[in-house]
Scaffold this active site. Structure first.
Site, PDB file in Angstrom:
ATOM      1  N   ASN A   7       0.884  -1.172   0.000  1.00 12.22           N
ATOM      2  CA  ASN A   7       0.000   0.000   0.000  1.00 12.22           C
ATOM      3  C   ASN A   7       0.918   1.217   0.000  1.00 12.22           C
ATOM      4  OD1 ASN A   7      -1.447   2.307   0.853  1.00 12.22           O
ATOM      5  ND2 ASN A   7      -3.065   1.024   1.712  1.00 12.22           N
ATOM      6  N   GLU A  34      -3.804   1.948  -2.985  1.00 18.62           N
ATOM      7  CA  GLU A  34      -3.856   3.394  -2.700  1.00 18.62           C
ATOM      8  C   GLU A  34      -2.869   4.174  -3.569  1.00 18.62           C
ATOM      9  OE1 GLU A  34      -5.471   5.365   0.800  1.00 18.62           O
ATOM     10  OE2 GLU A  34      -4.453   3.811   1.965  1.00 18.62           O
ATOM     11  N   TYR A 115      -7.573  -3.689  -2.261  1.00 27.17           N
ATOM     12  CA  TYR A 115      -7.631  -2.692  -1.192  1.00 27.17           C
ATOM     13  C   TYR A 115      -8.998  -2.807  -0.528  1.00 27.17           C
ATOM     14  CZ  TYR A 115      -7.503   1.866   1.135  1.00 27.17           C
ATOM     15  OH  TYR A 115      -7.546   2.881   2.060  1.00 27.17           O
ATOM     16  N   ASP A 158      -3.976  -4.877   0.993  1.00 30.61           N
ATOM     17  CA  ASP A 158      -4.304  -4.290   2.289  1.00 30.61           C
ATOM     18  C   ASP A 158      -5.697  -4.766   2.665  1.00 30.61           C
ATOM     19  OD1 ASP A 158      -4.989  -2.744   4.437  1.00 30.61           O
ATOM     20  OD2 ASP A 158      -4.598  -0.816   3.469  1.00 30.61           O
ATOM     21  N   ASN A 160      -7.065  -4.552   5.697  1.00 31.95           N
ATOM     22  CA  ASN A 160      -7.648  -3.720   6.751  1.00 31.95           C
ATOM     23  C   ASN A 160      -8.280  -4.554   7.862  1.00 31.95           C
ATOM     24  OD1 ASN A 160      -7.091  -0.925   6.394  1.00 31.95           O
ATOM     25  ND2 ASN A 160      -8.397  -0.890   4.587  1.00 31.95           N
ATOM     26  N   HIS A 259       2.433   2.131   5.164  1.00 36.19           N
ATOM     27  CA  HIS A 259       2.537   0.668   5.048  1.00 36.19           C
ATOM     28  C   HIS A 259       3.913   0.299   4.492  1.00 36.19           C
ATOM     29  CE1 HIS A 259      -1.943  -0.284   5.205  1.00 36.19           C
ATOM     30  NE2 HIS A 259      -1.952   1.031   5.019  1.00 36.19           N
TER      31      HIS A 259
END
EC number: 3.1.11.2
Length: 282
Positions: A7, A34, A115, A158, A160, A259
């Site tokens: 990321n 991102e 993402y 990512d 999350n 990241h």
DNA sequence: ATGCCTCCCGTAGGGAGA
């Protein structure tokens, strides 16, 4: 083949640092998240000068995913089947699909740069979106890994979610209060894995080594980070993984992303060993 | 703690990140 995910938190701000790392680490494929730009804004020149082809998917200043590779990138898809959409303040089935997934085939491996939605807060519609998004990804993963199990398949990005308590070193992030660590999110993550992919990094790096540290409050110097970036591979992918690493040093220095990259080494496919392409008697 | 830090757009200050 060396394959990584990162990321980058704006590729326009970070391209020199990212390309430096790719060259230094001899990386063949990088899944980025991102990128925060449209394809026409992507700094293609910096990657091409280092020998990388790039496919980027970005719709605006938010999100955005890309794949860079030193091998041809084919069979590109900008979303997975039934990927949910989102538009703040709106509900319903026909919301715009955000630039959060990019699928491509590189060197015979089917890869996705992902993402996963943040969730924002436990009470936010974005949190429901996050869980729906993971459920749709799970069904797609099940279809891929059972439909053509011989094709190495990997979800990289990512997520999350900090799946285990050991993946969260930030005391401000707490079960019952925060996203990323809720039982529902963790259940969604494990259900995804049960659809046919496994974390190919965890057994090869120390526990408590994070992939993300917030910019605020000296989180990196205090090592109050989270492990939320993963490479999940099918059986055909996992059996070729020979090594893995989390590049914590990329959080240091000038203008880092929040990241760091996660990298795996993949053995060449059987009968496709680079070493055997060389003349035997020299 | 509506804080902290960083990046986006656009040129002030809000959205988003996690």
């Amino acid at each position: 083949m060396r394959i990584a995910t990162w990321n980058v938190n704006s590729i326009r701000t970070r391209h020199a640092r990212v390309v430096d790392w790719l060259v230094r680490e001899d990386v063949d494929v990088l899944a980025m998240q991102e990128i925060k730009c449209k394809p026409e804004q992507f700094p293609h020149e910096a990657f091409e000068a280092a020998g990388y082809e790039v496919v980027a998917h970005g719709l605006n200043q938010w999100n955005g995913v890309a794949i860079a590779a030193r091998h041809p990138i084919t069979e590109v898809e900008t979303h997975f089947p039934d990927q949910p959409g989102f538009l703040k303040g709106h509900e319903g089935p026909d919301l715009p699909i955000e630039a959060r997934a990019l699928g491509a085939t590189v060197g015979g491996v089917r890869l996705w740069s992902l993402y996963v939605p943040n969730g924002r807060t436990l009470a936010d519609p974005h949190y429901v979106y996050k869980l729906d998004w993971l459920a749709a990804l799970t069904e797609y993963t099940r279809a891929e890994t059972t439909g053509r199990p011989e094709v190495p398949f990997a979800l990289m990005g990512d997520f999350n979610i900090a799946p285990f308590d050991v993946d969260n070193g930030d005391p401000a992030v707490r079960v019952g209060v925060s996203t990323h660590v809720s039982p529902e999110e963790r259940e969604a993550f494990f259900t995804l894995e049960n659809a046919g992919v496994a974390d190919v990094v965890r057994a090869r790096v120390p526990e408590g080594l994070y992939t993300y540290w917030d910019y605020q409050q000296l989180k990196f110097p205090r090592n109050e980070g989270m492990r939320i970036d993963f490479i999940l591979g099918s059986a055909a992918f996992a059996e070729r993984v020979t090594d893995a690493s989390i590049h914590r040093n990329e959080r240091k220095g000038t203008a880092p992303s929040d990241h760091v990259p996660v990298l795996v080494d993949l053995a060449d496919a059987e009968g496709d060993d680079e070493d055997f392409d060389r003349p035997m008697f020299l």
